[in-house]
Design a protein around this motif. Sequence first.
Motif, PDB file in Angstrom:
ATOM      1  N   TYR A  13       0.716  -1.452   0.016  1.00 48.77           N
ATOM      2  CA  TYR A  13       0.019   0.127  -0.068  1.00 48.77           C
ATOM      3  C   TYR A  13       0.788   1.341  -0.165  1.00 48.77           C
ATOM      4  N   ALA A  14       1.956   1.253   0.750  1.00 50.17           N
ATOM      5  CA  ALA A  14       2.972   2.329   0.692  1.00 50.17           C
ATOM      6  C   ALA A  14       3.425   2.733  -0.614  1.00 50.17           C
ATOM      7  N   ASP A  15       3.876   1.693  -1.108  1.00 51.48           N
ATOM      8  CA  ASP A  15       4.388   1.990  -2.740  1.00 51.48           C
ATOM      9  C   ASP A  15       3.349   2.502  -3.692  1.00 51.48           C
ATOM     10  N   ARG A  16       2.403   2.118  -3.425  1.00 52.55           N
ATOM     11  CA  ARG A  16       1.079   2.666  -4.317  1.00 52.55           C
ATOM     12  C   ARG A  16       0.671   3.970  -3.934  1.00 52.55           C
ATOM     13  N   GLN A  60      -7.522   1.224  -9.939  1.00 50.20           N
ATOM     14  CA  GLN A  60      -7.669   0.857  -8.805  1.00 50.20           C
ATOM     15  C   GLN A  60      -8.475  -0.621  -8.621  1.00 50.20           C
ATOM     16  N   GLN A  61      -9.431  -0.698  -9.466  1.00 50.18           N
ATOM     17  CA  GLN A  61     -10.420  -1.741  -9.634  1.00 50.18           C
ATOM     18  C   GLN A  61      -9.576  -2.825 -10.148  1.00 50.18           C
ATOM     19  N   GLN A  62      -8.813  -2.796 -11.001  1.00 51.60           N
ATOM     20  CA  GLN A  62      -8.132  -3.639 -11.700  1.00 51.60           C
ATOM     21  C   GLN A  62      -6.808  -4.382 -10.990  1.00 51.60           C
ATOM     22  N   LEU A  63      -6.337  -3.726 -10.121  1.00 54.20           N
ATOM     23  CA  LEU A  63      -5.127  -4.060  -9.344  1.00 54.20           C
ATOM     24  C   LEU A  63      -5.309  -5.328  -8.550  1.00 54.20           C
ATOM     25  N   PRO A  64      -4.246  -5.984  -8.356  1.00 56.75           N
ATOM     26  CA  PRO A  64      -4.547  -7.070  -7.401  1.00 56.75           C
ATOM     27  C   PRO A  64      -4.098  -6.551  -5.808  1.00 56.75           C
ATOM     28  N   PRO A  65      -4.910  -7.040  -4.891  1.00 57.62           N
ATOM     29  CA  PRO A  65      -4.657  -6.346  -3.604  1.00 57.62           C
ATOM     30  C   PRO A  65      -3.201  -6.507  -3.109  1.00 57.62           C
ATOM     31  N   PRO A  66      -3.044  -5.097  -2.433  1.00 55.39           N
ATOM     32  CA  PRO A  66      -1.497  -5.170  -1.941  1.00 55.39           C
ATOM     33  C   PRO A  66      -1.217  -6.221  -0.514  1.00 55.39           C
ATOM     34  N   LEU A  67      -0.156  -6.234  -0.345  1.00 63.09           N
ATOM     35  CA  LEU A  67       0.153  -7.009   0.670  1.00 63.09           C
ATOM     36  C   LEU A  67      -0.463  -6.310   2.069  1.00 63.09           C
ATOM     37  N   PRO A  68      -0.722  -7.038   3.138  1.00 60.09           N
ATOM     38  CA  PRO A  68      -1.247  -6.653   4.367  1.00 60.09           C
ATOM     39  C   PRO A  68      -0.169  -5.701   5.276  1.00 60.09           C
ATOM     40  N   LEU A  69      -0.765  -4.985   5.651  1.00 63.16           N
ATOM     41  CA  LEU A  69       0.254  -4.339   6.923  1.00 63.16           C
ATOM     42  C   LEU A  69       0.220  -5.044   8.434  1.00 63.16           C
ATOM     43  N   LEU A  70       1.065  -4.949   9.012  1.00 63.44           N
ATOM     44  CA  LEU A  70       1.309  -5.802  10.500  1.00 63.44           C
ATOM     45  C   LEU A  70       0.875  -4.456  11.379  1.00 63.44           C
ATOM     46  N   GLY A 103       0.303   1.767  17.882  1.00 64.33           N
ATOM     47  CA  GLY A 103       0.344   2.800  16.738  1.00 64.33           C
ATOM     48  C   GLY A 103       1.401   2.709  15.561  1.00 64.33           C
ATOM     49  N   THR A 104       2.130   1.441  15.760  1.00 65.26           N
ATOM     50  CA  THR A 104       3.079   1.272  14.800  1.00 65.26           C
ATOM     51  C   THR A 104       2.759   0.352  13.958  1.00 65.26           C
ATOM     52  N   PHE A 105       3.151   0.671  12.690  1.00 61.82           N
ATOM     53  CA  PHE A 105       2.707  -0.118  11.535  1.00 61.82           C
ATOM     54  C   PHE A 105       4.021  -0.738  10.748  1.00 61.82           C
ATOM     55  N   TYR A 106       3.809  -1.885  10.128  1.00 59.17           N
ATOM     56  CA  TYR A 106       4.830  -2.610   9.269  1.00 59.17           C
ATOM     57  C   TYR A 106       4.250  -2.900   7.759  1.00 59.17           C
ATOM     58  N   SER A 107       4.739  -2.190   6.667  1.00 63.07           N
ATOM     59  CA  SER A 107       4.234  -2.440   5.477  1.00 63.07           C
ATOM     60  C   SER A 107       4.893  -3.588   4.767  1.00 63.07           C
ATOM     61  N   GLU A 122      -0.417  -5.756  26.570  1.00 65.70           N
ATOM     62  CA  GLU A 122      -0.983  -4.888  25.407  1.00 65.70           C
ATOM     63  C   GLU A 122      -0.581  -5.090  24.029  1.00 65.70           C
ATOM     64  N   MET A 123       0.581  -5.839  23.766  1.00 66.70           N
ATOM     65  CA  MET A 123       0.857  -6.156  22.481  1.00 66.70           C
ATOM     66  C   MET A 123       0.346  -7.452  21.930  1.00 66.70           C
ATOM     67  N   TYR A 124      -0.080  -8.295  22.758  1.00 66.77           N
ATOM     68  CA  TYR A 124      -0.563  -9.531  22.212  1.00 66.77           C
ATOM     69  C   TYR A 124      -1.731  -9.345  20.843  1.00 66.77           C
ATOM     70  N   LEU A 125      -2.158  -7.949  20.985  1.00 70.67           N
ATOM     71  CA  LEU A 125      -3.231  -7.683  20.049  1.00 70.67           C
ATOM     72  C   LEU A 125      -2.596  -7.259  18.732  1.00 70.67           C
ATOM     73  N   ALA A 126      -1.634  -7.890  18.380  1.00 72.15           N
ATOM     74  CA  ALA A 126      -1.070  -7.429  16.835  1.00 72.15           C
ATOM     75  C   ALA A 126      -2.110  -8.157  15.898  1.00 72.15           C
ATOM     76  N   ALA A 127      -2.150  -7.311  14.891  1.00 73.84           N
ATOM     77  CA  ALA A 127      -3.031  -7.815  13.722  1.00 73.84           C
ATOM     78  C   ALA A 127      -2.807  -7.475  12.243  1.00 73.84           C
ATOM     79  N   TRP A 128      -3.292  -8.157  11.382  1.00 69.55           N
ATOM     80  CA  TRP A 128      -3.090  -7.982   9.846  1.00 69.55           C
ATOM     81  C   TRP A 128      -4.004  -6.885   9.703  1.00 69.55           C
TER      82      TRP A 128
END
Length: 409
Positions: A34-37, A55-65, A70-74, A397-403
């Motif tokens: 998502y960050a690259d796009r 946008q509608q024709q693109l394959p979905p981007p990889l998920p963020l962690l 409030g920290t994210f990894y792309s 509080e960090m067990y709740l990591a999510a895709w």
Amino acid sequence: MMAAEKKPHSQPALSWSSIPLDLAGLVLRLLPTYADRARFAAVCPQWRAAARRQQQQLPPPLPLLALPDGTFYSLPYTKPFRFPGCGFAGYQSACGNWLVFPRDDGCFLVDPFSRETVTLPALSSVRLRPPNAVAKWSEDGTVKYADPYTTWMHINTSEKLHISKLILCSPNLVAALVGIGYTSQILMCQPGALSWSVRAYDRCKRFEDMSFYQGKLYAVANDENLLVVNISQDQSTGDPQVSRIGQVIEGEPWYPVVFADNTIPCKKLYLVEGHGALLMVRRAIWCKVPGPGMRGKVVARESSFEVFEADFEHSRWVKVSTVGDDQVLFLGRRCSRSMSVSQYGLPGNRIFFLDDDEDNRIEYAYDEENTSFGVYSMRFRSIRSGAPNISWKRCAEMYLAAWLFPEDR
């Protein structure tokens, strides 16, 4: 007299903004994140228009962690980032592209990509069916217990009540697993509604996961029974409600047994759609227990995975040996998805998983202070660390990591 030399016409300087839209689309298809796009669209108005057009024709981007601080990894990048203007810290769950923030006066879903917000009722505002339902108890000496079994009326006043899973099934339907510890019940509402709806006398179960698949809501319990949740509308309000929960597959579960080497498997189940099929993933977390006569903790070690496909015609789970050479399963307690990754040059037939236990739903401890996501190869039946440079402290509080999946925008 010699003719005057003709000076060559100067060619106008070419600009990246003049790239043909079709070629821009090919470039976008090769960007996995998502960050690259977003960076591509920020170059100039022409590229932004190309991104919108494709946008509608693109394959979905990889998920963020996403991490609750409030920290994210792309993925596949290992450098952390934060969304500008808001940290989005303190979420309690995630659902597709939404972060879930429960509050005393309601529940708020926020899309960090578009900043769109959806409001849901507070867990204290639940419409009972029937409306006069009460908790029924029995006593055995000084012991008080739910009779004949635990229902919503026995857990609804607990301070530990929380949402363990939430799904936006459609623009007019939200389903949630709400409970305490391993015991939970299915609640429903519309976005913006003032209350949830619950069948007050239905038996609470040890629900493991839910999935909205081909227009129907399914849930799997710890006994590996697959349940279909039939939904109707309240005749007076038009709000969605559970009309019936029926069993469509009877599971053949295994239960924890201590082996001779003092190991015991603890089980997690996930529901996820893959290649048009409904899959149940059984994760065994192999734990070391103290030897006979010894005291100590049950400590989690390695994990193993088995994948089963729902055979609705014969009402059974069928074990499969692959999730697809171009597919990766991203598994998490809050949100799971199957994605095609071959267009990004990444190997498939793998499972990306999180150690995302909740404090009141954990049967073991860990030796290591830090954790990360792991990658399981279905082909080689082996596990490796997903990215050694991505890690976070393994604390409550960090067990709740999510895709987080931005393609749902």
